[in-house]
Design an enzyme around this catalytic site. Sequence first.
Site, short mmCIF file in Angstrom:
data_model
loop_
_atom_site.label_atom_id
_atom_site.label_comp_id
_atom_site.label_asym_id
_atom_site.label_seq_id
_atom_site.Cartn_x
_atom_site.Cartn_y
_atom_site.Cartn_z
CB CYS A 1 -0.99 -0.03 1.37
SG CYS A 1 -2.08 1.21 1.30
CG ASP A 24 -3.36 -1.00 10.52
OD1 ASP A 24 -2.33 -1.19 11.08
OD2 ASP A 24 -3.57 -0.03 9.50
#
Length: 212
Positions: free
Chosen positions: A8, A131
């Site tokens: 990412c 996360d």
Amino acid sequence: MSAKIKMCGLTRPEDIDTVNALGVEMVGFMFYKPSPRHLTAEKASILASKCNPTVERISVLADPDEEMLEAALASVSPHRIQLSGSESPERVADIKRRSHSAIIKAVSIGSAEDFARTKDYEGLADWFLFDTRPPEGGMPGGNGEAFDWTLLEAYDGKQPYLLAGGLNPDNVAEAIRASNAPMVDLSSGVETAPGQKDAGLMTRFVESVRTV
């Protein structure tokens, strides 16, 4: 079978070249202005066009307004949309309906109780991304901090998930073994500076994942 990989926050054409060469399955393009990895629509379009056909393109947003959402859709033509903010189930449903894209809903994890939030998005999120809970006032992702991977034992949902938070070439194999995560996601763990990916670190990360 090895865990799938999502990288990412790519910002440069050479990063896409490395992803293509390594056979990384997914790339995330950041549409979040406070992030050092934020892309303009024009730059995102250029990067997305360089992706191999086998690479899934993912637009990453956090509480997007309509202008940002449209830019993320038009410039990348994403296979999936990742929502990393505090989007309500109603907002997620609206974005999914309008975009005709699969949805990844990020959920911040600091304790086992945080997995209960996934229940609100069942039937809406196709995948979850777990996360580390960000610090007060911090970015919703890309902070380079890991959570206790054994907490994933508390997740009993049916949707697949990506494990994120502080992963890097040195700890990702341990993380996969500890969590049995089917997919892993990283950003800062292969950077020399925010938004500056390093081809050597990217290669080491992929090699580490594929040894598990």
